[in-house]
Design a protein around this motif. Structure first.
Motif, PDB file in Angstrom:
ATOM      1  N   ALA A 122      51.601  -0.399   6.281  1.00  0.00           N
ATOM      2  CA  ALA A 122      52.921  -0.567   6.900  1.00  0.00           C
ATOM      3  C   ALA A 122      52.944   0.242   8.195  1.00  0.00           C
ATOM      4  CB  ALA A 122      54.008  -0.084   5.932  1.00  0.00           C
ATOM      5  N   GLU A 123      52.345  -0.316   9.219  1.00  0.00           N
ATOM      6  CA  GLU A 123      52.110   0.485  10.428  1.00  0.00           C
ATOM      7  C   GLU A 123      53.387   0.771  11.211  1.00  0.00           C
ATOM      8  OE1 GLU A 123      50.369  -2.249   9.624  1.00  0.00           O
ATOM      9  OE2 GLU A 123      48.432  -1.386   9.076  1.00  0.00           O
ATOM     10  N   GLN A 124      54.375  -0.119  11.140  1.00  0.00           N
ATOM     11  CA  GLN A 124      55.628   0.183  11.840  1.00  0.00           C
ATOM     12  C   GLN A 124      56.281   1.410  11.212  1.00  0.00           C
ATOM     13  OE1 GLN A 124      58.115  -3.305  13.243  1.00  0.00           O
ATOM     14  NE2 GLN A 124      57.015  -4.256  11.562  1.00  0.00           N
ATOM     15  N   ASN A 125      56.351   1.416   9.883  1.00  0.00           N
ATOM     16  CA  ASN A 125      56.942   2.577   9.206  1.00  0.00           C
ATOM     17  C   ASN A 125      56.083   3.818   9.414  1.00  0.00           C
ATOM     18  OD1 ASN A 125      58.967   3.748   7.437  1.00  0.00           O
ATOM     19  ND2 ASN A 125      57.351   3.838   5.884  1.00  0.00           N
ATOM     20  N   LEU A 126      54.764   3.643   9.376  1.00  0.00           N
ATOM     21  CA  LEU A 126      53.854   4.774   9.598  1.00  0.00           C
ATOM     22  C   LEU A 126      54.149   5.451  10.934  1.00  0.00           C
ATOM     23  CD1 LEU A 126      51.210   6.435   9.096  1.00  0.00           C
ATOM     24  CD2 LEU A 126      49.961   4.545  10.155  1.00  0.00           C
TER      25      LEU A 126
ATOM     26  N   GLY B  82      56.870   5.080  12.936  1.00  0.00           N
ATOM     27  CA  GLY B  82      58.235   5.602  13.000  1.00  0.00           C
ATOM     28  C   GLY B  82      58.382   6.900  12.231  1.00  0.00           C
TER      29      GLY B  82
END
Lengths: 270, 301
Positions: free
Chosen positions: B48-52, B54
């Motif tokens: 989950a790179e967006q969450n990572l 952010g």
């Protein structure tokens, strides 16, 4: 406290109307729908110090629906984070009060504008506080429409995995998004069940009932070891009859006559 | 190179209590020693790179210097807006680490060819960009980053890259790996430096003597960077990156017009091929004989 928050909400609505009208800006509908939530948060729920915005132990509040920031700026100024005289610079040349929420404004933790950013950032703040053994909490206010963004669901999956009981999400569930009703664009219902399935503690509330919102938020975390999600049922454009439940007021800026009428309705001097 | 990275990061974490490693469910047989020694400063955020990215910004706002770790384009392009808005705009101490620069994952195909990252990330002016050529440069880069927490990008190769030289410390300028007696230089960024050195060796047997510069430092570019190129009139830029936006573009953008820049980069057609890194480099004209031929032309009368 309810009297104070009612007064604050009314004043913030009036300021937001003036700011958006002067700037010929948009997004009044969402600014008005969340005004009561902000008023309750900033009258006794959030542990903050207006004279010391960077107080290390403060609770962190993040506005993810950054386009609706007029009522947040108004709330912060009315609570003493910065002079209310600055509010009319909103959206004007050179102002720090840009029309999507800006972290250069005292009391604002995080700039948003692109949707789906504040919750992952808030998850990081909550995890940081947990790892450091610090007591402050993180509150993130989301719109309903931005729950279309996958990044939010990455964060919603993550938070219970790490037992982020210091994290509180508020959803301003006004049921109208940018181009239509939420039910017609990407239906979120059953939203509470979705959060529960992702292992959050969930409550639903009338987002304009200050006592109910305060009672809910005073009790967080509702379940040990779980993040909390307060689904606040709200009305887009709340407080101004011709703006309520109207998609147009996601975009329109009031003219002089409309502003005067709106101010009368929210109890602000025209 | 990834082993050198993690060893140096562990060494830095022992001295710097703010160093934090957050991975995107990748790093098998690489990141475990860090996780074991610093469980409170390690996180697997899942796929989950967006969450990572952010949450890395959120951790950085809490006082950590967060190294996010993943491979190829996942921690850069997948979450580019988080990198732009959350990290760069808020000036937070997040270092994005990507393993698999260029064609390191050659036979894994297009999704894993990281050949547009520099061009895209260079437009984020707040971002410091480092692209080491060998394990020694990777260690020097980690030491520099730990001492200078800021928005940054560390572009690593994969595993097994040979040591090409022993840099004392990272500088905000190219490193002279081989000095020459002419005004011609080959400048390389990343592990393709090896081809530059092999090409220089080939040319030396013909009596052609040219300098080889390694360019682990790519952004920001200041006077020291430009001054390092002052002795040269013709420069051949080598990179495992498409011809747009990478090292050659950087040199054309920043060096005075009196220095002619020639480029050997990855043609887009090669990114659609599958094969070993060595074979793909041959297809791209980035092997030693092809580089020597290009440099010979520059050194000619």
């Amino acid at each position: 406290m309810s009297g104070a928050s009612q007064q604050l909400a009314a004043a913030a609505r009036a300021e937001a109307l003036r700011m958006v009208a002067r700037a010929r800006a948009s997004h009044l509908g969402g600014a008005l729908s969340m005004a009561d939530l902000l008023a309750v948060l900033y009258t006794g729920v959030l542990r903050v110090r207006p004279a010391e915005p960077d107080w290390p132990e403060r609770d962190r509040f993040l506005l993810s629906k950054g386009h609706a920031c007029s009522s947040l700026y108004a709330t912060l100024a009315l609570q003493g984070f910065f002079p209310t005289t600055e509010l009319l610079t909103y959206g004007q040349d050179g102002s720090r009060l840009m029309a999507h929420v800006c972290h250069r404004v005292p009391g604002v933790e995080f700039s948003t504008g692109s949707l789906g950013h504040a919750l992952p950032f808030g998850v990081g703040l909550a995890l940081g506080a947990q790892r450091q053994g610090r007591a402050h909490r993180v509150f993130v206010l989301l719109s309903d429409g931005e729950l279309d963004e996958g990044s939010n669901w990455e964060a919603i999956l993550f938070a219970p995995q790490h037992a982020l009981a210091n994290l509180v999400v508020l959803v301003d569930y006004n049921r109208i998004q940018s181009l239509g009703a939420v039910s017609e664009v990407l239906e979120l219902a059953p939203l509470a069940d979705k959060f529960r399935a992702f292992r959050w503690a969930v409550r639903e509330v009338d987002g304009h009932n200050h006592d109910a919102v305060r009672t809910a938020l005073d009790g967080v975390p509702w379940e040990p070891g779980r993040p909390s999600c307060l689904i606040a049922h709200t009305v887009k454009g709340r407080g101004v009859d011709f703006m309520q439940n109207s998609l147009a007021w996601h975009y329109r800026s009031p003219n002089e006559t409309e502003l005067a009428a709106a101010l009368r309705q929210v109890g602000g001097a025209p | 190179m990834r082993t050198a990275f993690i060893q140096e990061l562990i060494a830095q974490a022992r001295q710097c209590p703010e160093v934090f490693l957050a991975v995107g469910d990748l790093g098998y047989s690489v990141v475990e020693p860090f996780a074991q020694e610093f469980p409170d400063r390690f996180l697997n955020a899942g796929v989950a790179e967006q969450n990572l990215t952010g949450l890395a910004a959120g951790l950085a706002a809490s006082g950590y210097h967060v190294f996010t770790y993943s491979i190829a384009n996942f921690p850069t392009l997948r979450c580019l807006e988080q990198l732009r808005n959350d990290v760069c705009h808020h000036d937070l101490s997040v270092t994005v680490v990507s393993v698999g620069a260029g064609l390191s994952y050659g036979n894994l195909g297009y999704s894993h060819h990281a050949v547009q990252d520099l061009g895209i990330l260079r437009t984020l002016a707040e971002l410091t960009i480092l692209s080491p050529a060998d394990p020694g440069e990777a260690r020097a880069a980690v030491r520099w980053l730990a001492a200078h927490p800021r928005p940054s990008y560390l572009r690593l190769g994969k595993a097994g890259e040979p040591d090409l030289h022993e840099p004392a410390a990272l500088r905000e300028a190219p490193l002279v790996v081989r000095s020459g007696r002419t005004a011609v230089a080959i400048a390389a960024t990343g592990s393709v430096l090896k081809c530059a050195l092999e090409a220089a060796d080939l040319l030396a047997t013909e009596g052609i003597d040219l300098a080889v510069l390694s360019c682990p430092w790519l952004q920001p570019v200041g006077d020291d960077f430009r001054a390092a190129f002052a002795p040269y009139r013709r420069v051949l830029a080598l990179e495992e990156h498409v011809g747009t936006g990478g090292l050659a573009s950087l040199l054309r953008d920043t060096l005075p017009p009196g220095i002619a820049i020639t480029s050997r980069a990855i043609p887009t057609a090669v990114t659609r091929m599958v094969g070993s890194q060595t074979w793909l480099r041959q297809q791209a004209g980035l092997d030693a004989p092809a580089v020597a031929a290009a440099a010979r032309e520059l050194a000619g009368p």
